[in-house]
Structure formats: structure tokens, C-alpha cells
Design a protein around this motif. Structure first.
Motif, PDB file in Angstrom:
ATOM      1  N   UNK A  79       0.826  -1.207   0.000  1.00 53.55           N
ATOM      2  CA  UNK A  79       0.000   0.000   0.000  1.00 53.55           C
ATOM      3  C   UNK A  79       0.862   1.259   0.000  1.00 53.55           C
ATOM      4  N   UNK A  80       1.941   1.231   0.786  1.00 56.46           N
ATOM      5  CA  UNK A  80       2.859   2.380   0.822  1.00 56.46           C
ATOM      6  C   UNK A  80       3.511   2.612  -0.536  1.00 56.46           C
ATOM      7  N   UNK A  81       3.900   1.528  -1.179  1.00 60.34           N
ATOM      8  CA  UNK A  81       4.545   1.678  -2.499  1.00 60.34           C
ATOM      9  C   UNK A  81       3.542   2.195  -3.527  1.00 60.34           C
ATOM     10  N   UNK A  82       2.310   1.681  -3.470  1.00 56.53           N
ATOM     11  CA  UNK A  82       1.281   2.111  -4.418  1.00 56.53           C
ATOM     12  C   UNK A  82       0.915   3.574  -4.227  1.00 56.53           C
ATOM     13  N   UNK A  83       0.896   4.048  -2.972  1.00 57.72           N
ATOM     14  CA  UNK A  83       0.546   5.443  -2.707  1.00 57.72           C
ATOM     15  C   UNK A  83       1.574   6.410  -3.297  1.00 57.72           C
ATOM     16  N   UNK A  84       2.821   5.979  -3.352  1.00 57.61           N
ATOM     17  CA  UNK A  84       3.894   6.883  -3.766  1.00 57.61           C
ATOM     18  C   UNK A  84       4.389   6.683  -5.197  1.00 57.61           C
ATOM     19  N   UNK A  85       4.104   5.512  -5.779  1.00 58.17           N
ATOM     20  CA  UNK A  85       4.602   5.230  -7.124  1.00 58.17           C
ATOM     21  C   UNK A  85       3.500   4.600  -7.973  1.00 58.17           C
ATOM     22  N   UNK A  86       3.659   4.730  -9.299  1.00 60.85           N
ATOM     23  CA  UNK A  86       2.582   4.296 -10.207  1.00 60.85           C
ATOM     24  C   UNK A  86       2.751   2.862 -10.707  1.00 60.85           C
ATOM     25  N   UNK A  87       3.988   2.310 -10.642  1.00 62.96           N
ATOM     26  CA  UNK A  87       4.167   0.969 -11.203  1.00 62.96           C
ATOM     27  C   UNK A  87       3.678  -0.111 -10.241  1.00 62.96           C
ATOM     28  N   UNK A  88       3.855  -1.368 -10.607  1.00 60.70           N
ATOM     29  CA  UNK A  88       3.274  -2.490  -9.869  1.00 60.70           C
ATOM     30  C   UNK A  88       3.794  -2.517  -8.431  1.00 60.70           C
ATOM     31  N   UNK A  89       2.896  -2.499  -7.427  1.00 59.45           N
ATOM     32  CA  UNK A  89       3.326  -2.469  -6.023  1.00 59.45           C
ATOM     33  C   UNK A  89       3.702  -3.868  -5.522  1.00 59.45           C
ATOM     34  N   UNK A  90       4.871  -3.974  -4.876  1.00 58.55           N
ATOM     35  CA  UNK A  90       5.279  -5.210  -4.207  1.00 58.55           C
ATOM     36  C   UNK A  90       5.924  -4.847  -2.884  1.00 58.55           C
TER      37      UNK A  90
END
Length: 323
Positions: free
Chosen positions: A301-312
Motif C-alpha cells: 500500500x505504501x509503495x502504491x501510494x507513492x509510485x505508479x508501477x506495480x506495487x510489491x
């Protein structure tokens, strides 16, 4: 093929088939001889059927070889029939023995004799043609002598011009190759220096990280976290204030780096602090009183909030460790 010229298609395909047959590429030869056979011409059926027979014979496809052998005997010239009876003789010797091979060999001998008779006649005709050509040349020689001086001068001038042009071309090529070699060496040296610098930076970074990890392991909060993890109590939690103060002291830039990201909740911040000091996802789950899957979800969720590519989760963990 676009012009639908049957004669040229047949001729070119048979030439390709002959070439691949000579090179030993029988699959290619088979492909092109089939094209030639699909566009037969009366004047070239004998060599085409003979070549087809030879190719299929080498491929060991006896059924097709026999079929084209029959076609050669029916439509072929003396050269084709000689080859056909030669193949039939070998086949008969292999399958039935000398007695049944004898008629085929007799036919082969007859066509061989015919070819030997044809050859002297052709040679005589060629000799007559050469004699007539010599007479014509002798007549023309007298006319050519007058222009020889001028032609020789022109030829010499052209020859010298060509030599000079070739020298310029060769020198240009040598210069360009030398220049290219120097550029490649320069580029290789730059690349080597860049790689050496990267290796040095990586070694320094690894050394620094090792020292930081060693420093973290001696802190009070890290020792408290290890005690909590080794205990079976689910109520014990770290001193989050002490943890944040310790991390920010050891990693001075970490606090400002976190503030560049979108606003985090309290538990998200705790997860980031624990990741920074090298705690595993499984142990983080125990320390924040959540399941391991929940911790992974927080990282994604943190990665998705800050970046647009696939979150892992791994991407977020690597990012935190790099700060």
C-alpha cells in the motif's frame, strides 16, 4: 512469381535446387526442386526430372526416386536416361543380385556409348566454330591496329585513375578503422573506470552498512526488540519513541527522506522504522501485533501510494533500506 512467368520460375528454382544439392543441403534442394516440378517446361523436363531423381535418391526416399526415374526414362535425353539406368542397376544389384541387374546395366552401357559418340561430334562442331571465329578475328585485327595507340593511352589513364582512387579509398578506410579503434579503446577505458568507481562506491557502501548494522545491534532499543521477539508474550511492544530517536540518530537523512513520501499512519511509520534496522516481515508482524500478510499489505500500500508501477512489498523494503 509476381509476373507468373512459368519458364523463369522453373529455371531459377532448378538452379537453386542444383546449388543446394551440390552443397549437401538436401532439405533446401528438395524445396526448390518441388517448385521447379510445379512449373515444368518442355525444354527442361529432362534435367529437372534427373535432378529430382538425384535429390530424392540421396534423401533415401525410394518411392519418389522410382517415380522420377520413370519420368526420366519417358521424357529424358540420353544423359538423363544414362543416370536413370545407372540408378536402376545399383538398386537391382542391392535388392536382387547380378542376374536381374544385367538388363539395366546393358541399357546403361548403351546410353554411355551413345554419349561417347555424341561427344566427338560436338567437339568437331566446336572446332569448326573456333576456326571460323579466327578468320573473322584476323580480318578485324587490321582495322583495330589504327586505334590501338589512342586506346592504350586511354586505358593507361583510366588504370592510373583507378589506382589513385583505390589508394585514396584504402587510406580513408585505414584512417577510419584506426579512428574507430581509438574511440573503442577510449570508450572501453571510460567503461572500466566507471565500473571501478562503482565497485569502490559499492565496497564503501557495504563497509558503511556493515558498520551501521553493527552500531544498531549495540543500541538499547535493538536489544529490547530482540528480547520481545524471544519472549512468548503478545503484550510486549517496543518503545516506539526510543526506536525513532535511535534510527534518526544513526541515519540522519532517514527522517527527511520519509517526509518526502505521502503522509503515513502510525503503524506504517513503525513498519518503516523496523524495516530500516533489518527486522524481518515475520518479526515485524509480531512487534506491531498484526499478521504477516497484513505487514506485506502495508508495504504494498505504501509503495502504491507513492509510485505508479506495480506495487510489491519487496520494492518498498528495498527502497527503505536504500534511504
Amino acid at each position: 512469381m509476381k509476373l507468373k512467368n512459368e519458364r523463369i520460375i522453373s529455371e531459377i528454382a532448378s538452379q537453386f535446387a542444383s546449388m543446394y544439392n551440390e552443397r549437401g543441403n538436401l532439405d533446401k534442394a528438395k524445396t526448390y526442386i518441388n517448385i521447379a516440378l510445379a512449373h515444368p517446361q518442355k525444354q527442361s523436363v529432362s534435367p529437372i526430372y534427373s535432378l529430382a531423381m538425384e535429390i530424392y535418391s540421396k534423401l533415401g526416399e525410394t518411392k519418389h526416386t522410382e517415380a522420377y526415374c520413370d519420368s526420366v526414362m519417358k521424357y529424358g535425353n540420353v544423359y538423363g536416361k544414362k543416370f536413370a539406368y545407372q540408378w536402376q542397376t545399383r538398386k537391382a544389384l542391392h535388392q536382387y543380385g547380378t542376374l536381374l541387374a544385367s538388363p539395366c546395366f546393358e541399357k546403361y552401357s548403351q546410353y554411355t556409348d551413345s554419349i561417347e559418340k555424341i561427344t566427338p561430334v560436338g567437339a568437331s562442331a566446336n572446332a569448326n566454330a573456333l576456326y571460323n571465329y579466327s578468320l573473322i578475328e584476323n580480318t578485324n585485327t587490321e582495322l583495330k591496329i589504327e586505334n590501338n595507340t589512342q586506346r592504350t593511352f586511354i586505358v593507361k589513364a583510366i588504370f592510373v585513375s583507378i589506382i589513385l582512387f583505390l589508394m585514396v579509398v584504402i587510406l580513408t578506410i585505414v584512417f577510419l578503422r584506426h579512428k574507430k579503434t581509438l574511440e573503442e579503446r577510449l570508450e572501453l577505458n571510460k567503461k572500466s573506470l566507471k565500473e571501478a568507481k562503482m565497485l569502490e562506491e559499492r565496497a564503501n557502501q557495504d563497509k558503511e552498512n556493515h558498520l551501521l548494522d553493527k552500531k544498531i545491534a549495540t543500541t538499547v532499543i535493538y536489544k529490547d526488540i530482540i528480547k520481545i521477539l524471544n519472549s512468548h508474550s503478545k503484550k510486549m511492544v517496543p518503545d516506539w519513541q526510543l526506536l525513532s530517536e535511535t534510527v534518526y540518530e544513526i541515519f540522519p537523512m532517514f527522517s527527511s527522506s520519509l517526509y518526502k513520501f505521502k503522509k503515513m499512519s502510525e503503524i506504517e511509520l513503525h513498519v518503516c522504522l523496523l524495516l530500516k534496522i533489518g527486522i524481518s516481515m515475520k518479526d515485524i508482524a509480531k512487534l506491531v501485533c498484526r499478521s504477516e500478510d497484513s505487514v506485506y499489505s502495508i508495504c504494498r500500500r505504501l509503495y502504491k501510494k507513492n509510485f505508479s508501477d506495480e506495487p510489491t512489498a519487496k520494492k518498498w523494503k528495498d527502497l527503505i533500506n536504500s534511504l
